[in-house]
Design a protein around this motif. Structure first.
Motif, PDB file in Angstrom:
ATOM      1  N   ASN A 260      37.728  24.874  55.919  1.00  0.00           N
ATOM      2  CA  ASN A 260      36.684  25.802  55.480  1.00  0.00           C
ATOM      3  C   ASN A 260      37.267  26.978  54.713  1.00  0.00           C
ATOM      4  OD1 ASN A 260      34.645  24.283  56.564  1.00  0.00           O
ATOM      5  ND2 ASN A 260      34.422  25.512  58.420  1.00  0.00           N
ATOM      6  N   ALA A 261      38.546  27.269  54.971  1.00  0.00           N
ATOM      7  CA  ALA A 261      39.173  28.401  54.297  1.00  0.00           C
ATOM      8  C   ALA A 261      39.208  28.179  52.793  1.00  0.00           C
ATOM      9  CB  ALA A 261      40.591  28.616  54.835  1.00  0.00           C
ATOM     10  N   PHE A 262      39.481  26.922  52.346  1.00  0.00           N
ATOM     11  CA  PHE A 262      39.503  26.716  50.904  1.00  0.00           C
ATOM     12  C   PHE A 262      38.136  26.294  50.356  1.00  0.00           C
ATOM     13  CE2 PHE A 262      40.964  22.433  52.318  1.00  0.00           C
ATOM     14  CZ  PHE A 262      40.094  21.626  51.622  1.00  0.00           C
TER      15      PHE A 262
ATOM     16  N   ARG B  88      34.335  29.190  47.296  1.00  0.00           N
ATOM     17  CA  ARG B  88      33.034  29.691  46.850  1.00  0.00           C
ATOM     18  C   ARG B  88      33.110  31.169  46.513  1.00  0.00           C
ATOM     19  NH1 ARG B  88      29.218  32.878  47.091  1.00  0.00           N
ATOM     20  NH2 ARG B  88      30.460  34.093  48.533  1.00  0.00           N
ATOM     21  N   TYR B  89      33.791  31.931  47.380  1.00  0.00           N
ATOM     22  CA  TYR B  89      33.924  33.367  47.111  1.00  0.00           C
ATOM     23  C   TYR B  89      34.772  33.600  45.871  1.00  0.00           C
ATOM     24  CZ  TYR B  89      34.944  38.296  47.775  1.00  0.00           C
ATOM     25  OH  TYR B  89      35.070  39.651  47.576  1.00  0.00           O
ATOM     26  N   ALA B  90      35.861  32.836  45.744  1.00  0.00           N
ATOM     27  CA  ALA B  90      36.730  33.000  44.580  1.00  0.00           C
ATOM     28  C   ALA B  90      35.996  32.666  43.286  1.00  0.00           C
ATOM     29  CB  ALA B  90      37.972  32.117  44.722  1.00  0.00           C
ATOM     30  N   SER B  91      35.080  31.688  43.340  1.00  0.00           N
ATOM     31  CA  SER B  91      34.377  31.282  42.128  1.00  0.00           C
ATOM     32  C   SER B  91      33.437  32.358  41.609  1.00  0.00           C
ATOM     33  CB  SER B  91      33.573  30.002  42.384  1.00  0.00           C
ATOM     34  OG  SER B  91      32.501  30.239  43.287  1.00  0.00           O
ATOM     35  N   THR B  92      33.054  33.315  42.464  1.00  0.00           N
ATOM     36  CA  THR B  92      32.154  34.396  42.039  1.00  0.00           C
ATOM     37  C   THR B  92      32.912  35.657  41.643  1.00  0.00           C
ATOM     38  OG1 THR B  92      31.893  35.207  44.328  1.00  0.00           O
ATOM     39  CG2 THR B  92      30.326  33.542  43.560  1.00  0.00           C
ATOM     40  N   GLN B  93      34.233  35.557  41.523  1.00  0.00           N
ATOM     41  CA  GLN B  93      35.061  36.703  41.155  1.00  0.00           C
ATOM     42  C   GLN B  93      35.820  36.409  39.860  1.00  0.00           C
ATOM     43  OE1 GLN B  93      34.767  39.496  42.995  1.00  0.00           O
ATOM     44  NE2 GLN B  93      33.328  38.331  44.268  1.00  0.00           N
ATOM     45  N   PRO B  94      36.202  37.445  39.101  1.00  0.00           N
ATOM     46  CA  PRO B  94      36.972  37.222  37.869  1.00  0.00           C
ATOM     47  C   PRO B  94      38.375  36.699  38.168  1.00  0.00           C
ATOM     48  CG  PRO B  94      36.771  39.576  38.328  1.00  0.00           C
ATOM     49  CD  PRO B  94      35.871  38.871  39.302  1.00  0.00           C
ATOM     50  N   ALA B  95      38.701  35.536  37.634  1.00  0.00           N
ATOM     51  CA  ALA B  95      39.996  34.923  37.913  1.00  0.00           C
ATOM     52  C   ALA B  95      41.144  35.679  37.269  1.00  0.00           C
ATOM     53  CB  ALA B  95      39.993  33.469  37.426  1.00  0.00           C
TER      54      ALA B  95
ATOM     55  N   VAL C 244      42.049  38.588  37.735  1.00  0.00           N
ATOM     56  CA  VAL C 244      42.702  39.509  38.672  1.00  0.00           C
ATOM     57  C   VAL C 244      43.368  38.765  39.822  1.00  0.00           C
ATOM     58  CG1 VAL C 244      41.108  41.378  38.108  1.00  0.00           C
ATOM     59  CG2 VAL C 244      40.574  39.863  40.015  1.00  0.00           C
ATOM     60  N   TRP C 245      43.305  37.436  39.825  1.00  0.00           N
ATOM     61  CA  TRP C 245      43.946  36.675  40.887  1.00  0.00           C
ATOM     62  C   TRP C 245      45.460  36.734  40.753  1.00  0.00           C
ATOM     63  CZ3 TRP C 245      40.815  31.448  40.465  1.00  0.00           C
ATOM     64  CH2 TRP C 245      39.493  31.689  40.837  1.00  0.00           C
ATOM     65  N   GLY C 246      46.140  36.680  41.881  1.00  0.00           N
ATOM     66  CA  GLY C 246      47.580  36.522  41.868  1.00  0.00           C
ATOM     67  C   GLY C 246      47.950  35.093  41.504  1.00  0.00           C
ATOM     68  N   ARG C 247      49.218  34.867  41.213  1.00  0.00           N
ATOM     69  CA  ARG C 247      49.652  33.535  40.794  1.00  0.00           C
ATOM     70  C   ARG C 247      49.343  32.462  41.838  1.00  0.00           C
ATOM     71  NH1 ARG C 247      52.568  32.008  36.626  1.00  0.00           N
ATOM     72  NH2 ARG C 247      53.026  34.192  36.147  1.00  0.00           N
ATOM     73  N   PRO C 248      49.566  32.706  43.148  1.00  0.00           N
ATOM     74  CA  PRO C 248      49.226  31.656  44.120  1.00  0.00           C
ATOM     75  C   PRO C 248      47.747  31.274  44.077  1.00  0.00           C
ATOM     76  CG  PRO C 248      50.649  33.303  45.125  1.00  0.00           C
ATOM     77  CD  PRO C 248      50.242  33.859  43.806  1.00  0.00           C
ATOM     78  N   LEU C 249      46.862  32.271  43.944  1.00  0.00           N
ATOM     79  CA  LEU C 249      45.431  31.965  43.867  1.00  0.00           C
ATOM     80  C   LEU C 249      45.092  31.208  42.592  1.00  0.00           C
ATOM     81  CD1 LEU C 249      43.653  35.160  45.262  1.00  0.00           C
ATOM     82  CD2 LEU C 249      43.901  32.923  46.346  1.00  0.00           C
TER      83      LEU C 249
ATOM     84  N   LEU D 236      43.853  25.360  39.543  1.00  0.00           N
ATOM     85  CA  LEU D 236      44.392  24.049  39.210  1.00  0.00           C
ATOM     86  C   LEU D 236      44.103  23.008  40.281  1.00  0.00           C
ATOM     87  CD1 LEU D 236      47.865  25.126  37.747  1.00  0.00           C
ATOM     88  CD2 LEU D 236      45.790  24.527  36.491  1.00  0.00           C
ATOM     89  N   VAL D 237      44.512  23.279  41.521  1.00  0.00           N
ATOM     90  CA  VAL D 237      44.330  22.284  42.583  1.00  0.00           C
ATOM     91  C   VAL D 237      42.855  22.098  42.909  1.00  0.00           C
ATOM     92  CG1 VAL D 237      44.958  21.620  44.924  1.00  0.00           C
ATOM     93  CG2 VAL D 237      46.589  22.905  43.523  1.00  0.00           C
ATOM     94  N   PHE D 238      42.182  23.186  43.219  1.00  0.00           N
ATOM     95  CA  PHE D 238      40.732  23.182  43.457  1.00  0.00           C
ATOM     96  C   PHE D 238      40.103  24.081  42.379  1.00  0.00           C
ATOM     97  CE2 PHE D 238      42.799  23.053  47.715  1.00  0.00           C
ATOM     98  CZ  PHE D 238      42.572  21.707  47.976  1.00  0.00           C
ATOM     99  N   PRO D 239      39.729  23.515  41.245  1.00  0.00           N
ATOM    100  CA  PRO D 239      39.429  24.323  40.047  1.00  0.00           C
ATOM    101  C   PRO D 239      38.066  25.010  40.068  1.00  0.00           C
ATOM    102  CG  PRO D 239      39.108  22.007  39.564  1.00  0.00           C
ATOM    103  CD  PRO D 239      39.638  22.075  40.970  1.00  0.00           C
ATOM    104  N   VAL D 240      37.842  25.888  41.051  1.00  0.00           N
ATOM    105  CA  VAL D 240      36.555  26.575  41.144  1.00  0.00           C
ATOM    106  C   VAL D 240      36.377  27.619  40.046  1.00  0.00           C
ATOM    107  CG1 VAL D 240      36.365  26.210  43.634  1.00  0.00           C
ATOM    108  CG2 VAL D 240      37.505  28.268  42.780  1.00  0.00           C
TER     109      VAL D 240
END
Length: 281
Positions: A195-197, A202-209, A211-216, A222-226
């Motif tokens: 559920n974490a990913f 879902r939360y990450a998909s509603t935010q500007p990518a 500002v994400w760090g490299r791991p995110l 790439l892995v889960f391309p939300v």
């Protein structure tokens, strides 16, 4: 040459026969939810409230600053509306894949194996959560408001991009649910981890990518391309700069991201099913 008769062909009849069990199950689920009107109304109200709270979070955050990651509140309405609408629709149809760990522990998954339909198709059509429609309505209103405040002209190109983004976003989110379900065959009480990913995505998909760090970026880009469920299509739609090294037209690649997400999902699912040896295994 024979004239068309307008009657269903053998192929049509065969397809209808194959789909009949799924239609019957889904229809019974819909009737059961609608029969308890008070409970159904409360479910709709709670889902509506959740959607409003999440939209309010975005509004509060982006009214405190001028912009985050190059996007202001007006642009974020588009990102939130597009991404959350896709998630709500996918959650309505695929969200009950979260119940797979319960089926495995209770031994009820074996019932699915006794039927002649594919296991995943049975799991997906075993339920439909109509209460998610309230949350989808909030996202649809946010998307409409975003189109208005950003003065987006509804040209054929714009409409095509929105349709491609929405369909791809639903497919990407649905793939996340199937991936999480496939991993449950290997994990013990691992629903919270998956559920974490899924819901984190879902939360990450509603935010500007941007500002994400490299791991995110690696995980949710790439892995889960939300990022293709909301942010990147909006970048393409508004023609604004995205993350470094990502072209503005990347939003059109959402179908490619959806295909990749389903390849990962089916790999996880098929591997999990082959690993499964029964409730006592």
């Amino acid at each position: 040459m024979a004239e068309p008769t307008g009657e269903p062909t053998t192929t049509d009849l065969g397809l209808r026969e194959r789909l009949a069990p799924y239609r019957a199950v889904l229809a019974s689920r819909v009737r059961s939810q609608r029969s308890y009107r008070t409970s159904f109304a409360m479910d709709l109200g709670s889902s509506l409230l959740i959607g409003l709270v999440e939209l309010a979070e975005v509004a509060v955050l982006f009214t405190a600053v001028d912009a985050i990651g190059g996007l202001d509140l007006a642009a974020m309405l588009l990102v939130f509306g597009l991404a959350d609408l896709a998630f709500s629709l996918a959650d309505m149809c695929f969200g009950h894949c979260d119940d797979l760990p319960t089926h495995i522990r209770a031994g009820t998954l074996e019932v699915f194996y006794l039927r002649p339909q594919p296991l995943l198709a049975q799991l997906v059509t075993s339920d439909v959560q109509l209460r998610r429609l309230a949350r989808a309505a909030v996202a649809l209103v946010a998307l409409g408001a975003g189109l208005v405040v950003n003065d987006v002209a509804l040209t054929p190109t714009t409409v095509a991009l929105l349709v491609v983004a929405l369909v791809s976003g639903v497919a990407i989110t649905a793939a996340l649910f199937v991936t999480a379900a496939g991993l449950q065959f290997f994990l013990v009480n691992g629903a919270e981890m998956t559920n974490a990913f899924v819901y984190g995505g879902r939360y990450a998909s509603t935010q500007p990518a941007s500002v994400w760090g490299r791991p995110l970026l690696v995980v949710f880009g790439l892995v889960f391309p939300v990022a293709f469920a909301g942010y990147l299509p909006v970048v393409t739609l508004l023609d604004v700069p995205g993350p470094a090294g990502v072209p503005v037209w990347a939003g059109w690649l959402a179908p490619v991201a959806a295909v990749w997400a389903w390849l990962v999902a089916m790999l996880a699912w098929r591997t999990g099913v082959r690993h499964y040896t029964g409730a006592g295994g």
